[in-house]
Design a protein around this motif. Structure first.
Motif, PDB file in Angstrom:
ATOM      1  N   ASN A  41       0.702  20.615 -12.080  1.00  0.00           N
ATOM      2  CA  ASN A  41       2.783  20.782 -12.571  1.00  0.00           C
ATOM      3  C   ASN A  41       2.536  20.316 -13.520  1.00  0.00           C
ATOM      4  N   SER A  42       2.218  20.328 -14.234  1.00  0.00           N
ATOM      5  CA  SER A  42       2.284  19.884 -16.091  1.00  0.00           C
ATOM      6  C   SER A  42       2.915  21.084 -16.952  1.00  0.00           C
ATOM      7  N   THR A  43       3.325  20.980 -17.662  1.00  0.00           N
ATOM      8  CA  THR A  43       4.631  22.304 -18.925  1.00  0.00           C
ATOM      9  C   THR A  43       3.257  23.312 -18.634  1.00  0.00           C
ATOM     10  N   PHE A  44       2.555  22.376 -19.330  1.00  0.00           N
ATOM     11  CA  PHE A  44       1.322  23.054 -20.120  1.00  0.00           C
ATOM     12  C   PHE A  44       0.310  22.788 -19.147  1.00  0.00           C
ATOM     13  N   PRO A  45      -0.544  23.404 -17.656  1.00  0.00           N
ATOM     14  CA  PRO A  45      -1.575  22.929 -17.533  1.00  0.00           C
ATOM     15  C   PRO A  45      -2.962  22.869 -17.740  1.00  0.00           C
ATOM     16  N   PRO A  46      -3.742  22.420 -17.192  1.00  0.00           N
ATOM     17  CA  PRO A  46      -4.788  22.571 -17.104  1.00  0.00           C
ATOM     18  C   PRO A  46      -5.012  23.170 -16.490  1.00  0.00           C
ATOM     19  N   THR A  47      -5.576  24.173 -16.500  1.00  0.00           N
ATOM     20  CA  THR A  47      -6.027  24.633 -15.597  1.00  0.00           C
ATOM     21  C   THR A  47      -6.699  26.595 -16.196  1.00  0.00           C
ATOM     22  N   VAL A  48      -7.852  26.692 -15.979  1.00  0.00           N
ATOM     23  CA  VAL A  48      -8.469  27.572 -17.492  1.00  0.00           C
ATOM     24  C   VAL A  48      -9.089  28.749 -16.306  1.00  0.00           C
ATOM     25  N   ARG A  49      -8.870  30.280 -16.667  1.00  0.00           N
ATOM     26  CA  ARG A  49      -9.966  31.172 -16.065  1.00  0.00           C
ATOM     27  C   ARG A  49     -10.882  31.702 -16.575  1.00  0.00           C
ATOM     28  N   HIS A  50     -11.910  32.171 -16.150  1.00  0.00           N
ATOM     29  CA  HIS A  50     -12.781  32.437 -16.303  1.00  0.00           C
ATOM     30  C   HIS A  50     -13.661  33.689 -15.613  1.00  0.00           C
ATOM     31  N   ARG A  51     -14.515  35.004 -16.147  1.00  0.00           N
ATOM     32  CA  ARG A  51     -14.571  35.776 -15.527  1.00  0.00           C
ATOM     33  C   ARG A  51     -16.083  35.801 -15.533  1.00  0.00           C
ATOM     34  N   PHE A  52     -17.045  36.398 -14.272  1.00  0.00           N
ATOM     35  CA  PHE A  52     -18.274  36.396 -14.859  1.00  0.00           C
ATOM     36  C   PHE A  52     -18.423  37.807 -14.471  1.00  0.00           C
ATOM     37  N   GLU A  53     -18.804  38.898 -15.147  1.00  0.00           N
ATOM     38  CA  GLU A  53     -19.296  40.095 -15.040  1.00  0.00           C
ATOM     39  C   GLU A  53     -21.354  40.136 -14.716  1.00  0.00           C
ATOM     40  N   TYR A  54     -21.758  41.445 -14.024  1.00  0.00           N
ATOM     41  CA  TYR A  54     -22.988  41.020 -14.132  1.00  0.00           C
ATOM     42  C   TYR A  54     -23.718  43.366 -13.387  1.00  0.00           C
ATOM     43  N   ALA A  55     -24.230  42.938 -14.085  1.00  0.00           N
ATOM     44  CA  ALA A  55     -24.994  44.596 -14.595  1.00  0.00           C
ATOM     45  C   ALA A  55     -26.035  44.485 -12.827  1.00  0.00           C
ATOM     46  N   GLY A  56     -25.526  45.558 -12.171  1.00  0.00           N
ATOM     47  CA  GLY A  56     -26.607  45.737 -10.650  1.00  0.00           C
ATOM     48  C   GLY A  56     -28.289  45.647 -10.998  1.00  0.00           C
ATOM     49  N   GLU A  57     -28.413  45.961 -11.920  1.00  0.00           N
ATOM     50  CA  GLU A  57     -29.839  45.276 -12.906  1.00  0.00           C
ATOM     51  C   GLU A  57     -30.157  44.214 -12.558  1.00  0.00           C
ATOM     52  N   ASP A  58     -28.720  43.288 -13.023  1.00  0.00           N
ATOM     53  CA  ASP A  58     -29.679  41.843 -12.987  1.00  0.00           C
ATOM     54  C   ASP A  58     -29.464  40.820 -11.695  1.00  0.00           C
ATOM     55  N   VAL A  59     -28.906  41.822 -10.524  1.00  0.00           N
ATOM     56  CA  VAL A  59     -29.018  41.247  -8.855  1.00  0.00           C
ATOM     57  C   VAL A  59     -30.838  41.204  -8.433  1.00  0.00           C
ATOM     58  N   VAL A  66     -24.878  34.125 -13.801  1.00  0.00           N
ATOM     59  CA  VAL A  66     -24.493  34.501 -15.058  1.00  0.00           C
ATOM     60  C   VAL A  66     -23.602  33.764 -15.295  1.00  0.00           C
ATOM     61  N   GLN A  67     -23.639  33.454 -17.017  1.00  0.00           N
ATOM     62  CA  GLN A  67     -22.725  32.873 -17.488  1.00  0.00           C
ATOM     63  C   GLN A  67     -20.970  33.345 -17.318  1.00  0.00           C
ATOM     64  N   SER A  68     -19.975  32.807 -17.593  1.00  0.00           N
ATOM     65  CA  SER A  68     -18.365  32.979 -17.744  1.00  0.00           C
ATOM     66  C   SER A  68     -18.126  33.223 -19.358  1.00  0.00           C
ATOM     67  N   GLU A  69     -17.320  33.717 -19.164  1.00  0.00           N
ATOM     68  CA  GLU A  69     -15.981  34.129 -20.568  1.00  0.00           C
ATOM     69  C   GLU A  69     -14.388  33.916 -20.115  1.00  0.00           C
ATOM     70  N   GLY A 157     -22.661  30.537 -13.186  1.00  0.00           N
ATOM     71  CA  GLY A 157     -22.325  30.661 -11.509  1.00  0.00           C
ATOM     72  C   GLY A 157     -23.289  32.082 -11.110  1.00  0.00           C
ATOM     73  N   ARG A 158     -24.036  30.942  -9.804  1.00  0.00           N
ATOM     74  CA  ARG A 158     -24.984  31.516  -9.425  1.00  0.00           C
ATOM     75  C   ARG A 158     -23.811  32.025  -8.273  1.00  0.00           C
ATOM     76  N   PHE A 159     -24.272  33.545  -7.262  1.00  0.00           N
ATOM     77  CA  PHE A 159     -23.655  34.439  -6.338  1.00  0.00           C
ATOM     78  C   PHE A 159     -24.804  34.266  -5.244  1.00  0.00           C
TER      79      PHE A 159
END
Length: 182
Positions: A41-59, A66-69, A157-159
């Motif tokens: 609810n803060s004016t500048f909320p402490p919310t951070v968005r991360h993205r995990f990307e992986y290739a099929g050969e990593d599965v 995988v680590q996020s960005e 992340g482990r998915f």
């Protein structure tokens, strides 16, 4: 000066000293505990968005790790926008984590704060519903040490996946930070 006048003078001085001491004490107590809470609810909320990307050969056997960005302001930038620094944080926790299934066949997820599974577990989804685009884990997790030690730049992340292939998962981390120095 009569003894009555002396008594009145001493009584007046005593009242002035007591009143002054009470004012000084209340100011000291008030200034010593100046904290603020930063949350969603803060004016500048402490919310951070991360993205995990992986290739099929990593599965491997339906699992990928995988680590996020970071895809938004990081925690340092958010603290700065609110007028604080990491050293001002006296209490920190992750209020919730929203896991968003972008283009993968997500079955389950474990998300850790930091670069590996040694960091605090901040989200655990044991079953991702077929028709849901996102799931929220609202388990509150204390993370003061990780925040103060600058360990929150990335997530690990482990998915578990329904099928192999390239994919992506997003995580929105909602922090609740208590800062001092207001």
């Amino acid at each position: 000066m009569t003894s009555a006048a002396h008594a009145l003078l001493r009584g007046s001085l005593l009242i002035v000293l007591l009143a002054g001491g009470m004012v000084w004490t209340s100011c000291d107590l008030a200034s010593g505990g100046s904290t603020a809470i930063l949350n969603a609810n803060s004016t500048f909320p402490p919310t951070v968005r991360h993205r995990f990307e992986y290739a099929g050969e990593d599965v491997v056997e339906g699992d990928v790790a995988v680590q996020s960005e970071v895809q938004s302001d990081d925690l340092d930038a958010i603290l700065s926008r609110n007028g604080f620094r990491r050293r001002d944080v006296i209490n920190a926790r992750v209020d919730s984590v929203e896991i968003i299934n972008l283009d993968s066949s997500l079955r389950e997820a474990d998300v850790f704060l930091g670069t590996d599974a040694e960091g605090p577990l901040i989200a655990q989804i044991v079953s991702f519903p077929d028709d849901a685009s996102s799931v929220v884990d609202d388990t509150s997790t204390p993370v003061l040490e990780a925040v103060r030690n600058d360990e929150v730049r990335t997530l690990y992340g482990r998915f578990g996946l329904e099928s192999a292939g390239d994919g992506a998962v997003q995580a929105k981390v909602y922090y609740r930070l208590e800062v001092e120095g207001v």
